[in-house]
Design a protein around this motif. Structure first.
Motif, PDB file in Angstrom:
ATOM      1  N   UNK A  26       0.846  -1.174   0.000  1.00  0.00           N
ATOM      2  CA  UNK A  26       0.000   0.000   0.000  1.00  0.00           C
ATOM      3  C   UNK A  26       0.895   1.240   0.000  1.00  0.00           C
ATOM      4  N   UNK A  27       0.619   2.156  -0.890  1.00  0.00           N
ATOM      5  CA  UNK A  27       1.392   3.389  -0.983  1.00  0.00           C
ATOM      6  C   UNK A  27       0.666   4.488  -0.222  1.00  0.00           C
ATOM      7  N   UNK A  28       1.402   5.212   0.611  1.00  0.00           N
ATOM      8  CA  UNK A  28       0.795   6.301   1.373  1.00  0.00           C
ATOM      9  C   UNK A  28       1.527   7.600   1.064  1.00  0.00           C
ATOM     10  N   UNK A  29       0.939   8.692   1.493  1.00  0.00           N
ATOM     11  CA  UNK A  29       1.530  10.009   1.276  1.00  0.00           C
ATOM     12  C   UNK A  29       2.549  10.280   2.391  1.00  0.00           C
ATOM     13  N   UNK A  30       3.682  10.884   2.076  1.00  0.00           N
ATOM     14  CA  UNK A  30       4.672  11.197   3.124  1.00  0.00           C
ATOM     15  C   UNK A  30       4.116  12.224   4.120  1.00  0.00           C
ATOM     16  N   UNK A  31       4.437  12.048   5.397  1.00  0.00           N
ATOM     17  CA  UNK A  31       3.959  12.956   6.443  1.00  0.00           C
ATOM     18  C   UNK A  31       4.425  14.384   6.230  1.00  0.00           C
ATOM     19  N   UNK A  32       5.620  14.568   5.663  1.00  0.00           N
ATOM     20  CA  UNK A  32       6.132  15.921   5.507  1.00  0.00           C
ATOM     21  C   UNK A  32       5.376  16.714   4.436  1.00  0.00           C
ATOM     22  N   UNK A  33       4.478  16.062   3.701  1.00  0.00           N
ATOM     23  CA  UNK A  33       3.630  16.751   2.730  1.00  0.00           C
ATOM     24  C   UNK A  33       2.265  17.082   3.310  1.00  0.00           C
ATOM     25  N   UNK A  34       2.059  16.740   4.581  1.00  0.00           N
ATOM     26  CA  UNK A  34       0.755  16.920   5.222  1.00  0.00           C
ATOM     27  C   UNK A  34       0.882  17.710   6.519  1.00  0.00           C
ATOM     28  N   UNK A  35      -0.268  18.142   7.010  1.00  0.00           N
ATOM     29  CA  UNK A  35      -0.334  18.870   8.280  1.00  0.00           C
ATOM     30  C   UNK A  35      -1.439  18.246   9.129  1.00  0.00           C
ATOM     31  N   UNK A  36      -1.128  17.980  10.385  1.00  0.00           N
ATOM     32  CA  UNK A  36      -2.133  17.451  11.296  1.00  0.00           C
ATOM     33  C   UNK A  36      -3.154  18.553  11.578  1.00  0.00           C
ATOM     34  N   UNK A  37      -4.438  18.210  11.426  1.00  0.00           N
ATOM     35  CA  UNK A  37      -5.498  19.199  11.652  1.00  0.00           C
ATOM     36  C   UNK A  37      -6.378  18.854  12.839  1.00  0.00           C
ATOM     37  N   UNK A  38      -6.184  17.678  13.427  1.00  0.00           N
ATOM     38  CA  UNK A  38      -6.993  17.278  14.566  1.00  0.00           C
ATOM     39  C   UNK A  38      -6.954  15.776  14.754  1.00  0.00           C
ATOM     40  N   UNK A  39      -7.988  15.274  15.459  1.00  0.00           N
ATOM     41  CA  UNK A  39      -8.079  13.833  15.680  1.00  0.00           C
ATOM     42  C   UNK A  39      -9.545  13.424  15.742  1.00  0.00           C
ATOM     43  N   UNK A  40      -9.796  12.140  15.539  1.00  0.00           N
ATOM     44  CA  UNK A  40     -11.156  11.615  15.611  1.00  0.00           C
ATOM     45  C   UNK A  40     -11.458  11.291  17.065  1.00  0.00           C
ATOM     46  N   UNK A  41     -12.420  12.021  17.604  1.00  0.00           N
ATOM     47  CA  UNK A  41     -12.682  11.977  19.038  1.00  0.00           C
ATOM     48  C   UNK A  41     -13.533  10.777  19.454  1.00  0.00           C
ATOM     49  N   UNK A  42     -14.714  10.611  18.823  1.00  0.00           N
ATOM     50  CA  UNK A  42     -15.631   9.545  19.226  1.00  0.00           C
ATOM     51  C   UNK A  42     -16.671   9.339  18.132  1.00  0.00           C
ATOM     52  N   UNK A  43     -17.368   8.173  18.176  1.00  0.00           N
ATOM     53  CA  UNK A  43     -18.459   7.965  17.224  1.00  0.00           C
ATOM     54  C   UNK A  43     -19.623   8.914  17.540  1.00  0.00           C
ATOM     55  N   UNK A  44     -20.429   9.185  16.528  1.00  0.00           N
ATOM     56  CA  UNK A  44     -21.636  10.004  16.704  1.00  0.00           C
ATOM     57  C   UNK A  44     -22.797   9.209  16.127  1.00  0.00           C
ATOM     58  N   UNK A  45     -23.676   8.747  16.980  1.00  0.00           N
ATOM     59  CA  UNK A  45     -24.813   7.948  16.529  1.00  0.00           C
ATOM     60  C   UNK A  45     -24.394   6.548  16.133  1.00  0.00           C
ATOM     61  N   UNK A  46     -25.263   5.871  15.361  1.00  0.00           N
ATOM     62  CA  UNK A  46     -25.021   4.478  14.996  1.00  0.00           C
ATOM     63  C   UNK A  46     -24.818   4.279  13.493  1.00  0.00           C
ATOM     64  N   UNK A  47     -24.758   5.370  12.718  1.00  0.00           N
ATOM     65  CA  UNK A  47     -24.642   5.270  11.266  1.00  0.00           C
ATOM     66  C   UNK A  47     -23.201   5.365  10.758  1.00  0.00           C
ATOM     67  N   UNK A  48     -22.201   5.450  11.655  1.00  0.00           N
ATOM     68  CA  UNK A  48     -20.807   5.466  11.227  1.00  0.00           C
ATOM     69  C   UNK A  48     -20.151   6.834  11.246  1.00  0.00           C
ATOM     70  N   UNK A  49     -20.858   7.858  11.694  1.00  0.00           N
ATOM     71  CA  UNK A  49     -20.243   9.189  11.776  1.00  0.00           C
ATOM     72  C   UNK A  49     -19.284   9.243  12.959  1.00  0.00           C
ATOM     73  N   UNK A  50     -18.254  10.088  12.821  1.00  0.00           N
ATOM     74  CA  UNK A  50     -17.296  10.314  13.903  1.00  0.00           C
ATOM     75  C   UNK A  50     -17.129  11.812  14.113  1.00  0.00           C
ATOM     76  N   UNK A  51     -16.758  12.186  15.333  1.00  0.00           N
ATOM     77  CA  UNK A  51     -16.522  13.584  15.667  1.00  0.00           C
ATOM     78  C   UNK A  51     -15.052  13.904  15.420  1.00  0.00           C
ATOM     79  N   UNK A  52     -14.814  14.888  14.559  1.00  0.00           N
ATOM     80  CA  UNK A  52     -13.458  15.386  14.299  1.00  0.00           C
ATOM     81  C   UNK A  52     -13.221  16.575  15.209  1.00  0.00           C
ATOM     82  N   UNK A  53     -12.245  16.460  16.113  1.00  0.00           N
ATOM     83  CA  UNK A  53     -11.838  17.564  16.974  1.00  0.00           C
ATOM     84  C   UNK A  53     -10.736  18.305  16.242  1.00  0.00           C
ATOM     85  N   UNK A  54     -11.037  19.530  15.801  1.00  0.00           N
ATOM     86  CA  UNK A  54     -10.100  20.313  14.997  1.00  0.00           C
ATOM     87  C   UNK A  54      -9.146  21.121  15.855  1.00  0.00           C
ATOM     88  N   UNK A  55      -7.918  21.258  15.381  1.00  0.00           N
ATOM     89  CA  UNK A  55      -7.003  22.218  15.972  1.00  0.00           C
ATOM     90  C   UNK A  55      -7.435  23.598  15.484  1.00  0.00           C
TER      91      UNK A  55
END
Length: 177
Positions: A1-30
């Motif tokens: 599997x080929x991935x993008x190098x980290x030095x070409x990206x910027x961290x914008x947050x993290x996935x905090x928790x699921x939201x409901x039962x349909x597969x949504x997640x909460x993105x906590x943004x910086x």
């Protein structure tokens, strides 16, 4: 599997928790990244140190505030699958990052030359990370990767034109790295 190098990206947050039962997640943004994620269909999740692309479903983003958004990725169809990706860091390509306000963003300091008042030139800032509100500059010094904490009390000057930052680093900081 080929991935993008980290030095070409910027961290914008993290996935905090699921939201409901349909597969949504909460993105906590910086701070300062809400505009960057508004129209972005591809996010990169850090899994085992690699950045793996995840695609949003159509209408797959809803903002709750400037700090949180609900994301619904393709192939994440229930809360069980959503739980598996919670806690992962979320990245965007640096070219897709929009600076939201006119003030200098600390993440825009990548590439600036970092100076210490006693030592002089330390090196070029390669990355800025946020660990629970503690900003850390990552750079190379004498061939070694080092981490320098950023605190406004350490700041002597920032010269945007010359792309330089001068800090009065705590005594012994370079001995720890």
């Amino acid at each position: 599997m080929e991935t993008i190098p980290k030095d070409e990206c910027q961290k914008i947050g993290y996935l905090q928790k699921p939201h409901g039962i349909q597969g949504e997640v909460v993105l906590q943004l910086e701070p300062g990244y809400a505009a960057s994620v508004e129209e972005e269909p591809i996010f990169f999740l850090e899994i085992d140190g690699l950045l793996v692309p995840y695609f949003l479903q159509a209408e797959g983003i809803r903002f709750r505030s400037n700090e949180t958004a609900l994301l619904h990725f393709d192939w994440i169809e229930d809360d069980i699958q959503a739980r598996k990706i919670c806690g992962l860091s979320v990245y965007l390509k640096q070219e897709d990052i929009l600076i939201e306000d006119a003030e200098l963003s600390l993440h825009a300091l990548v590439g600036y030359q970092l100076f210490d008042t006693k030592i002089g030139l330390i090196g070029s800032v390669e990355r800025v990370d946020d660990y629970s509100g503690n900003l850390i500059f990552q750079l190379k010094y004498k061939g070694q990767e080092i981490l320098i904490p950023f605190n406004e009390d350490f700041l002597v000057r920032i010269d945007e034109e010359k792309q330089e930052i001068e800090l009065e680093c705590p005594q012994g900081i370079f001995d720890l790295n």
